[in-house]
Scaffold this motif. Structure first.
Motif, PDB file in Angstrom:
ATOM      1  N   SER A 115       0.853  -1.195   0.000  1.00 40.70           N
ATOM      2  CA  SER A 115       0.000   0.000   0.000  1.00 40.70           C
ATOM      3  C   SER A 115       0.887   1.242   0.000  1.00 40.70           C
ATOM      4  O   SER A 115       1.649   1.474   0.942  1.00 40.70           O
ATOM      5  CB  SER A 115      -0.917   0.014   1.233  1.00 40.70           C
ATOM      6  N   ASP A 116       0.776   2.042  -1.045  1.00 40.91           N
ATOM      7  CA  ASP A 116       1.608   3.243  -1.156  1.00 40.91           C
ATOM      8  C   ASP A 116       1.163   4.338  -0.198  1.00 40.91           C
ATOM      9  O   ASP A 116       1.922   5.280   0.053  1.00 40.91           O
ATOM     10  CB  ASP A 116       1.544   3.779  -2.595  1.00 40.91           C
ATOM     11  N   THR A 117      -0.043   4.240   0.311  1.00 43.00           N
ATOM     12  CA  THR A 117      -0.591   5.326   1.136  1.00 43.00           C
ATOM     13  C   THR A 117      -0.510   5.032   2.636  1.00 43.00           C
ATOM     14  O   THR A 117      -0.903   5.877   3.442  1.00 43.00           O
ATOM     15  CB  THR A 117      -2.070   5.560   0.764  1.00 43.00           C
ATOM     16  N   LYS A 153       3.677  -4.905   5.011  1.00 38.98           N
ATOM     17  CA  LYS A 153       4.664  -5.278   4.006  1.00 38.98           C
ATOM     18  C   LYS A 153       4.697  -4.247   2.882  1.00 38.98           C
ATOM     19  O   LYS A 153       3.654  -3.828   2.388  1.00 38.98           O
ATOM     20  CB  LYS A 153       4.348  -6.659   3.407  1.00 38.98           C
ATOM     21  N   SER A 154       5.902  -3.881   2.514  1.00 35.01           N
ATOM     22  CA  SER A 154       6.117  -2.986   1.368  1.00 35.01           C
ATOM     23  C   SER A 154       5.279  -1.723   1.476  1.00 35.01           C
ATOM     24  O   SER A 154       4.610  -1.313   0.518  1.00 35.01           O
ATOM     25  CB  SER A 154       5.818  -3.719   0.056  1.00 35.01           C
ATOM     26  N   CYS A 155       5.316  -1.104   2.636  1.00 34.14           N
ATOM     27  CA  CYS A 155       4.616   0.154   2.869  1.00 34.14           C
ATOM     28  C   CYS A 155       5.626   1.208   3.315  1.00 34.14           C
ATOM     29  O   CYS A 155       6.649   0.880   3.932  1.00 34.14           O
ATOM     30  CB  CYS A 155       3.538  -0.006   3.945  1.00 34.14           C
ATOM     31  N   PRO A 156       5.375   2.496   3.034  1.00 33.79           N
ATOM     32  CA  PRO A 156       6.304   3.560   3.427  1.00 33.79           C
ATOM     33  C   PRO A 156       6.226   3.891   4.912  1.00 33.79           C
ATOM     34  O   PRO A 156       5.890   5.018   5.307  1.00 33.79           O
ATOM     35  CB  PRO A 156       5.866   4.735   2.553  1.00 33.79           C
ATOM     36  N   VAL A 157       6.522   2.895   5.733  1.00 37.79           N
ATOM     37  CA  VAL A 157       6.484   3.052   7.191  1.00 37.79           C
ATOM     38  C   VAL A 157       7.921   3.152   7.696  1.00 37.79           C
ATOM     39  O   VAL A 157       8.837   2.520   7.161  1.00 37.79           O
ATOM     40  CB  VAL A 157       5.757   1.861   7.840  1.00 37.79           C
ATOM     41  N   SER A 158       8.114   3.936   8.757  1.00 39.12           N
ATOM     42  CA  SER A 158       9.454   4.120   9.330  1.00 39.12           C
ATOM     43  C   SER A 158       9.444   3.778  10.818  1.00 39.12           C
ATOM     44  O   SER A 158       8.450   3.299  11.368  1.00 39.12           O
ATOM     45  CB  SER A 158       9.911   5.567   9.121  1.00 39.12           C
TER      46      SER A 158
END
Length: 534
Positions: free
Chosen positions: A384-386, A408-413
């Motif tokens: 999910s890109d959002t 998985k594969s998300c812009p999380v930090s």
């Protein structure tokens, strides 16, 4: 002479007892034993009492059922009685169904004469058993309730018809990569009135578009589960799907043809559906709207059906208010998003499990989901890109009941990990994969702040620019949630010994599956991989 010999034997035995007592004196302080008790022990030892031989066959069979398949095989070699009891108490067999099996069938089923569950599997490069072997098996196993056929390419409609007439008590049939056709399948449906589960995969005999219709037969009133996979002409099963009035679970995977029209007829006739899986089908919002007639629907898997949009999800959510599990793989098509998820949140308050792959939810829908779906315990967000730190913070603050989370594969930090450290009080497991913003230090910090929380981090290698989280293969696309410990697990139809074996392996900590997303929040489970199972 006889008397002196007897006296000598008695003296010898006394000397032996005395010698043995002298050896155990050092343990007297640890485990005191009176002299008469020691004599009793010696009588048992030297008398070589065989208590196992006194056990009834039924008790011995119960012991065998608690053993693994390998141990059972070993026990069967001890004596003729054990061989007989072990064979008569074995209810499940898995056999290599090559052509040379035919000559061994009489001896095999003389020993294993109580088999009710049988698997016949052949290597694709080998010649399988023929009709005569299957017919002979059906004559030796009239009480068969389960049959699994894999790559038995030499079986024809004739063999299946004879089998169905001899094994009318069949409850479950699973066939894959076989070559018999519609006539053989119809023979099963016309003779097996107790059939409850039917699974058909790659049935080579119905590839012709002119194949005769299949079903429903007398099995139509008893069938509860139907699964069709990789079928070129699956539409010929239409009469069966429409006539299965008691159907509860329908699974359609990669079956060609337009399914919208057939789903409308099915939903009109079969209203008791509780579970529906649709994967890579030609189905649109029309089909989803049709499924919304199944008001008892609790589980829906919608995987890689690009013609399904928010409109279909909204129509389904507004009527299927008992929905508990929802899996959506949007295939990065951006046709299902906040609008559909908001409808789910507002109408399906019983939602316990939500898996979103290749879908782009935002804080708008996630916040409503968290607020309205108070029973949400399992959540997976993949590709999910959002979904970033703001969305994870929203989940941490709002999802009070959440126990298992996969990202998985998300812009999380690491900032998102910090939010989880302070929220979701019932969280027991977090899995993070291919989120390059999350560092090992961030994961360690989460572990330290929540000592009882299991944190699994796999940073992975950078993905190819053309790759997505939802097109990396079947294993990456499947998120399989298993029941959490405090939930009541429904009874299965596996044999008791297999259940105990799985339970034992579970306690030993054997993990099933290695892919992170494929086994996300998966309970420890195990299986008996031996070729002959109880």
């Amino acid at each position: 002479m006889g008397q002196s010999t007897s006296s000598a034997a008695i003296l010898s035995r006394r000397d032996s007892n005395h010698s043995h007592r002298s050896k155990i004196k050092s343990t007297a302080l640890i485990s005191p034993m009176h002299l008469d008790e020691t004599d009793d022990v010696q009588e048992i030892i030297h008398g070589a009492s065989d208590f196992i031989s006194d056990l009834p066959d039924e008790c011995l069979a119960c012991i065998f059922q608690s053993l693994s398949s390998v141990d059972r095989k070993g026990c069967s070699l001890v004596c003729r009685r054990w061989l007989k009891v072990e064979g008569q108490s074995r209810h499940r067999l898995s056999l290599k169904a090559e052509a040379d099996l035919s000559s061994m069938i009489p001896s095999l089923f003389t020993r294993f004469d109580a088999v009710t569950k049988l698997a016949l599997k052949c290597d694709r490069r080998s010649t399988s058993i023929r009709d005569d072997a299957l017919i002979l098996i059906s004559l030796r196993c009239p009480n068969l309730t389960r049959l699994k056929l894999r790559a038995c390419r030499e079986l024809t409609d004739v063999g299946m018809a004879a089998f169905a007439k001899n094994c009318k008590g069949l409850k479950k049939l699973s066939c894959g990569s076989c070559t018999f056709g519609a006539k053989g399948m119809n023979a099963v449906l016309d003779n097996c009135s107790a059939l409850e589960e039917l699974s058909v995969k790659r049935l080579r005999g119905i590839t012709d578009s002119t194949a005769e219709p299949i079903g429903p037969g007398i099995a139509g009133s008893s069938l509860k589960t139907i699964c069709l996979k990789d079928l070129y002409n699956a539409q010929c099963f239409g009469p069966l799907l429409i006539g299965a009035k008691s159907l509860r679970t329908l699974k359609l995977f990669r079956c060609s043809g337009d399914w919208d029209a057939l789903l409308r007829v099915i939903a009109d006739r079969v209203t008791g559906l509780v579970e529906v899986h649709l994967e890579r089908l030609q189905v649109s919002d029309v089909g989803l709207s049709a499924i919304s007639n199944c008001l008892d629907l609790e589980i829906l898997h919608l995987v890689k059906n690009p013609e399904c949009t928010n409109l279909g999800i909204v129509a389904l959510a507004e009527r299927c208010k008992l929905l508990r599990k929802l899996h959506i793989d949007g295939w990065k098509a951006n046709r299902i998003g906040d609008e559909g998820l908001v409808a789910v949140a507002r109408n399906c308050s019983n939602l316990q499990e939500l898996v979103l792959i290749g879908v782009n939810p935002t804080k708008v829908s996630l916040e409503i989901l968290a607020s309205n779906c108070r029973n949400l315990e399992r959540l997976a967000l993949c590709g999910s890109d959002t979904v970033g730190d703001s969305e994870i913070s929203c989940i941490a603050a709002k999802c009070i009941a959440l126990k298992k989370l996969c990202i998985k594969s998300c812009p999380v930090s690491d900032q998102g990990m910090e939010a989880l450290a302070e929220g979701c009080p019932n969280l027991v497991k977090v899995k993070v994969k291919k989120c390059r913003g999350v560092t090992p230090e961030g994961a360690d910090s989460l572990r330290l702040s929540r000592g009882s929380l299991a944190v699994n981090l796999d940073s992975g290698e950078p993905e190819h620019p053309d790759a997505s989280a939802s097109d990396g293969g079947i294993q990456d696309n499947v998120v399989d949630f298993h029941p959490i410990p405090n939930q009541v697990v429904p009874p299965t139809i596996a044999s008791s010994s297999a259940g105990r074996s799985s339970s034992l392996k579970s306690r030993l900590g054997l993990l099933a599956g290695r892919g992170l997303v494929a086994c996300t929040l998966r309970r420890w489970s195990g299986g008996n991989s031996s070729r002959i199972n109880n």
